[in-house]
Design a protein around this motif. Structure first.
Motif, PDB file in Angstrom:
ATOM      1  N   LEU A   1       0.627   0.850  -0.453  1.00  0.00           N
ATOM      2  CA  LEU A   1      -0.327   0.768  -1.562  1.00  0.00           C
ATOM      3  C   LEU A   1      -1.133  -0.528  -1.544  1.00  0.00           C
ATOM      4  CD1 LEU A   1       1.898   2.511  -4.188  1.00  0.00           C
ATOM      5  CD2 LEU A   1      -0.381   3.269  -3.505  1.00  0.00           C
ATOM      6  N   LEU A   2      -0.565  -1.619  -1.020  1.00  0.00           N
ATOM      7  CA  LEU A   2      -1.365  -2.836  -0.844  1.00  0.00           C
ATOM      8  C   LEU A   2      -2.470  -2.598   0.176  1.00  0.00           C
ATOM      9  CD1 LEU A   2       1.368  -5.647  -0.859  1.00  0.00           C
ATOM     10  CD2 LEU A   2      -0.326  -5.156  -2.633  1.00  0.00           C
ATOM     11  N   ARG A   3      -2.147  -1.884   1.255  1.00  0.00           N
ATOM     12  CA  ARG A   3      -3.172  -1.580   2.256  1.00  0.00           C
ATOM     13  C   ARG A   3      -4.190  -0.578   1.707  1.00  0.00           C
ATOM     14  NH1 ARG A   3       0.915  -1.232   7.551  1.00  0.00           N
ATOM     15  NH2 ARG A   3       1.095  -3.503   7.814  1.00  0.00           N
ATOM     16  N   ALA A   4      -3.720   0.383   0.922  1.00  0.00           N
ATOM     17  CA  ALA A   4      -4.632   1.375   0.352  1.00  0.00           C
ATOM     18  C   ALA A   4      -5.663   0.711  -0.546  1.00  0.00           C
ATOM     19  CB  ALA A   4      -3.835   2.414  -0.429  1.00  0.00           C
ATOM     20  N   ALA A   5      -5.263  -0.310  -1.292  1.00  0.00           N
ATOM     21  CA  ALA A   5      -6.194  -0.995  -2.192  1.00  0.00           C
ATOM     22  C   ALA A   5      -7.311  -1.699  -1.435  1.00  0.00           C
ATOM     23  CB  ALA A   5      -5.445  -1.995  -3.062  1.00  0.00           C
ATOM     24  N   ARG A   6      -7.112  -1.912  -0.117  1.00  0.00           N
ATOM     25  CA  ARG A   6      -8.128  -2.589   0.705  1.00  0.00           C
ATOM     26  C   ARG A   6      -8.861  -1.623   1.630  1.00  0.00           C
ATOM     27  NH1 ARG A   6      -4.113  -6.960   3.159  1.00  0.00           N
ATOM     28  NH2 ARG A   6      -2.697  -5.225   2.820  1.00  0.00           N
ATOM     29  N   ALA A   7      -8.636  -0.316   1.461  1.00  0.00           N
ATOM     30  CA  ALA A   7      -9.248   0.673   2.344  1.00  0.00           C
ATOM     31  C   ALA A   7     -10.773   0.630   2.235  1.00  0.00           C
ATOM     32  CB  ALA A   7      -8.731   2.063   2.015  1.00  0.00           C
ATOM     33  N   THR A   8     -11.440   0.980   3.337  1.00  0.00           N
ATOM     34  CA  THR A   8     -12.904   0.941   3.378  1.00  0.00           C
ATOM     35  C   THR A   8     -13.535   2.325   3.346  1.00  0.00           C
ATOM     36  OG1 THR A   8     -12.796   0.807   5.788  1.00  0.00           O
ATOM     37  CG2 THR A   8     -12.956  -1.274   4.564  1.00  0.00           C
ATOM     38  N   ASP A   9     -12.733   3.369   3.449  1.00  0.00           N
ATOM     39  CA  ASP A   9     -13.228   4.739   3.308  1.00  0.00           C
ATOM     40  C   ASP A   9     -12.021   5.655   3.166  1.00  0.00           C
ATOM     41  OD1 ASP A   9     -12.154   5.013   5.874  1.00  0.00           O
ATOM     42  OD2 ASP A   9     -14.114   5.081   6.866  1.00  0.00           O
ATOM     43  N   GLY A  10     -12.277   6.965   3.023  1.00  0.00           N
ATOM     44  CA  GLY A  10     -11.189   7.901   2.835  1.00  0.00           C
ATOM     45  C   GLY A  10     -10.239   7.963   4.008  1.00  0.00           C
ATOM     46  N   ASP A  11     -10.750   7.788   5.223  1.00  0.00           N
ATOM     47  CA  ASP A  11      -9.893   7.874   6.405  1.00  0.00           C
ATOM     48  C   ASP A  11      -8.920   6.699   6.467  1.00  0.00           C
ATOM     49  OD1 ASP A  11     -11.307  10.202   7.337  1.00  0.00           O
ATOM     50  OD2 ASP A  11     -12.919   8.855   7.943  1.00  0.00           O
ATOM     51  N   SER A  12      -9.413   5.491   6.230  1.00  0.00           N
ATOM     52  CA  SER A  12      -8.513   4.339   6.258  1.00  0.00           C
ATOM     53  C   SER A  12      -7.572   4.354   5.056  1.00  0.00           C
ATOM     54  CB  SER A  12      -9.310   3.030   6.290  1.00  0.00           C
ATOM     55  OG  SER A  12     -10.171   2.919   5.176  1.00  0.00           O
ATOM     56  N   PHE A  13      -8.010   4.970   3.967  1.00  0.00           N
ATOM     57  CA  PHE A  13      -7.121   5.107   2.813  1.00  0.00           C
ATOM     58  C   PHE A  13      -5.913   5.971   3.186  1.00  0.00           C
ATOM     59  CE2 PHE A  13      -5.794   7.327  -1.090  1.00  0.00           C
ATOM     60  CZ  PHE A  13      -5.477   6.237  -1.889  1.00  0.00           C
TER      61      PHE A  13
END
Length: 757
Positions: free
Chosen positions: A377-389
């Motif tokens: 979830l820490l990485r998800a908060a920094r995602a740059t689009d749906g794929d990286s999310f």
């Protein structure tokens, strides 16, 4: 002698409650006073940090380093929700008796067997350095607030001490929030397993995909698992081509316990790596629902089978390892309980509250594996689009979620975020597996997560909805089976209908979907019952009931009487169709038969299967009794209430002091605006579970983010921000939480500054 012992006990109880008098009769605390009371002095930051606040005490934190952001987040959590965090820690550790005394020793024993912190040491050891630093900084801020801030009013009442929260505590709280909702179904089914009629009940449960429902003997344990787990939600999303603003839209409303303080906090944040707004679970350093400049997200509990029960009675004695749990009890002596652990998990049936008719059952749960939700979830908060999310959720375990996202490229998508055994299927005859079956045990050696579980990206003209329903989109060749128990399709079908009715949506239309109170399947069921009643010899036996239900579209409006007519008919009809072996001592159905899945799947079918004379008798009696109820009862809102109450309402004797208001409310079990209830009775009943937070984001505008909580931000009893969002929730209004710094400066005028020591 007996009288003197009682007198001493009463004196001890009275003395123990003296520190909690402020909780019973709290002083009013304005927002500015509560903000000024936050212990910023000496907070362990390395660079200056600014926290801006709006009128509802929503904090917006700006920090020069990620670690200082984490410290400030911990400080905010501890200040606003300190007592809540302390109590959740005790529950997750099975230490409730330290505040509640001997009556909860059995609950603590069960909680320790469930073992929410069992995997914590392995998880901590495997954390990436960035996660470790962020969590440790968050805990420094949280513990600074708990040690140095004002003591919450309820802390004195419960005897809560300012004990430091550890990494293991934090993970146990996260696992408590990630409880497998299927356990509630197991609690209902286990006492009936092996009894006459169980095979039929299990077959019907599989067919209905029945809602999880607990058992009466679980009592407080059931209430804890229901109230703290992320067990429900709606999320809808539309791509840019279906949006009037030109950006993808998303709307989420988590479903949890409706007591206060809320199980979410609204927060905004910015640091070198983070720039986001959203909902956080108190005591956890992650955003569960929210958005950053590039992607917005929300999840609904998948209700996947994240656990299996194994019959371990055939395992050799050396397969059992015994642990001793020392349970401290407030105002009483420490007691000891045993719990056994096998290679297939802890023996859950060693707990008095987890009975299984003499069977010895072990619990194999994904939450006992070292999965890493914090990092995900820490990485998800920094995602740059749906794929990286989606990529961020590699290694995410519990609770299993259907995650929906909308990104700044105008796309929307969904995927399964979970860690699940690679099963070939589920047994048809029973939900308990044989420990000697290699296929059942080896499935747990092959785990799937978001990298190999189903996902899809919708085109820009797409619209997606999720509501704890069976995810048929994910049932593809080669995909593993996901679970037994899902919500009825009623809610998701209504959401899809509402999405389809508007060609191009706006944030306002998405918010209106969250407040919808129509149940299409209730309308169909009411019409089916009315038709059968009208077809009886001599016509409908209850003409006023017939008139009330005629043409009803399933709207559970607070000012309507039609829902009362329908629910009264269910109240008298359902018990007559349940076999006597599956009723309690009062003659009421127990277990799943009163759940909406069962009613929509079987009620009309069971009626039509009766002998004609028996069917006529059952229908006549139920209709006449329901008509009498309808004649004397009022509107749906007079029967169906939304109570503004602190979670201390569950205290014996003192609970009444913690009910602050009581409102008529619309909605029902499976309406988009969920305000859950069972079969109605003669007296008004509060909804205890439902839509308790709302979020809408428009990806066309970084500032277009709105949130509302049932209750308020501040958990401090007496605070002006304790339940100030209740009018907003009831009226369909919300609070904007922007991302642009200039908007934050304009809309969050109050400022707290933290400077290095």
């Amino acid at each position: 002698m007996r009288g003197s012992r009682k007198a001493r006990a009463a004196l001890l109880l009275a003395l123990s409650l003296l520190p909690g008098c402020s909780a019973l009769s709290p002083r009013q605390a304005p927002v500015d006073q509560r903000i000024a009371a936050m212990p910023v002095a000496g907070a362990p930051v390395s660079r200056p940090v600014e926290i801006r606040w709006n009128d509802h005490m929503v904090p917006w934190i700006t920090a020069e380093t990620d670690e200082d952001l984490a410290v400030a987040l911990g400080l905010v959590h501890g200040h606003l929700r300190g007592a809540q965090v302390m109590l959740m820690r005790l529950i997750a550790q099975g230490r409730l008796s330290e505040v509640a005394g001997p009556p909860t020793a059995d609950v603590d024993h069960a909680l320790r067997i469930l073992g929410f912190g069992r995997a914590a040491p392995q998880i901590v050891a495997a954390w990436p350095p960035e996660t470790r630093r962020f969590v440790q900084a968050f805990l420094r801020g949280l513990n600074h607030a708990l040690r140095n801030g004002p003591r919450p009013p309820e802390a004195g009442l419960l005897g809560l001490g300012a004990e430091d929260i550890t990494e293991e505590d934090l993970l146990a709280v996260g696992r408590l929030a990630g409880t497998d909702i299927n356990w509630l179904a197991y609690l209902s089914l286990l006492p009936q397993r092996g009894q006459p009629g169980f095979a039929e009940l299990w077959a019907r449960t599989r067919e209905a995909g029945g809602n999880p429902v607990g058992a009466q003997q679980a009592g407080l344990l059931q209430a804890i698992l229901e109230g703290t787990s992320r067990s429900g939600s709606n999320t809808v999303a539309v791509g840019a081509a279906r949006s009037a603003t030109g950006g993808a839209l998303i709307a989420s409303d988590p479903h949890l316990g409706l007591n206060m303080p809320n199980l979410w906090l609204v927060v905004g944040m910015r640091s070198p790596s983070f720039h986001a707004v959203g909902l956080m679970v108190p005591g956890l350093p992650i955003l569960g629902v929210g958005r950053n400049p590039h992607v917005a997200w929300g999840g609904t509990n998948l209700r996947a089978a994240s656990s299996d029960l194994f019959d371990v009675s055939t395992l050799p004695p050396e397969a059992f390892r015994t642990e001793t749990a020392r349970i401290r009890q407030r105002l009483w002596f420490t007691t000891e309980r045993s719990l056994r652990v096998t290679p297939l998990g802890p023996v859950m049936t060693d707990a008095a509250l987890l009975p299984a008719n003499g069977a010895t059952l072990a619990l194999r749960w994904a939450g006992h594996k070292p999965t890493d939700e914090i990092t995900a979830l820490l990485r998800a908060a920094r995602a740059t689009d749906g794929d990286s999310f989606r990529d961020a959720f590699a290694g995410f375990g519990v609770s299993a979620q259907t995650m929906l996202w909308a990104d700044s490229r105008g796309r929307v998508g969904r995927f399964i975020a979970a860690t699940l055994p690679d099963r070939a299927g589920f047994p048809a005859q029973d939900f308990v597996l044989d420990a000697r079956d290699p296929a059942a045990t080896e499935a747990w050696a092959r785990l799937r997560d978001a990298r190999t579980l189903p996902a899809e990206t919708a085109p820009t003209q797409g619209a997606l909805a999720s509501a704890n329903n069976r995810p048929r989109w994910a049932e593809r060749p080669g995909a593993p089976p996901l679970g037994f128990f899902f919500s009825d399709d009623d809610r998701v079908l209504r959401l899809e209908q509402l999405l389809a009715e508007t060609l191009r949506h706006t944030p306002e239309s998405m918010a209106a979907i969250q407040r919808d109170i129509r149940s299409p399947r209730a309308a169909l069921l009411a019409a089916g019952l009315n038709e059968r009643l009208a077809a009886l010899p001599g016509g409908h036996p209850a003409p006023r009931l017939a008139a009330a239900l005629a043409g009803w579209q399933g709207d559970y409006a607070a000012d309507s009487r039609a829902p009362v007519a329908f629910e009264a008919l269910l109240r008298h009809l359902v018990p007559a169709l349940v076999p006597e072996s599956r009723r309690d001592a009062t003659g009421n159905p127990r277990g799943a038969e009163t759940q909406w899945n069962f009613l929509t799947a079987f009620l009309l079918r069971d009626l039509d299967a009766l002998d004609p004379a028996r069917r006529e008798s059952v229908l006549r009696q139920a209709a006449r009794a329901a008509q009498a109820d309808h004649d004397r009862l009022g509107t749906w809102g007079e029967m169906h209430r939304l109570r503004a109450a602190h979670w201390l309402v569950n205290l014996p004797a003192l609970g009444r002091f913690f009910v602050y208001a009581d409102y008529p409310t619309g909605g029902s079990r499976e309406t988009p605006m969920k305000t859950s209830h069972g079969l109605i009775g003669d007296a008004p009943r509060p909804a205890s579970f439902g839509s308790m937070a709302r979020h809408v984001s428009d990806m066309a505008d970084p500032d277009a983010n709105w949130f509302t909580l049932w209750g308020g931000q501040d958990g401090w009893i007496g605070s002006a921000a304790f339940m100030d969002q209740v009018p907003l929730w009831r009226e369909g209004r919300s609070i904007r939480v922007p991302l642009r710094p200039e908007s934050v400066a304009a809309e969050f005028p109050r400022v707290s500054r933290i400077v290095p020591r």
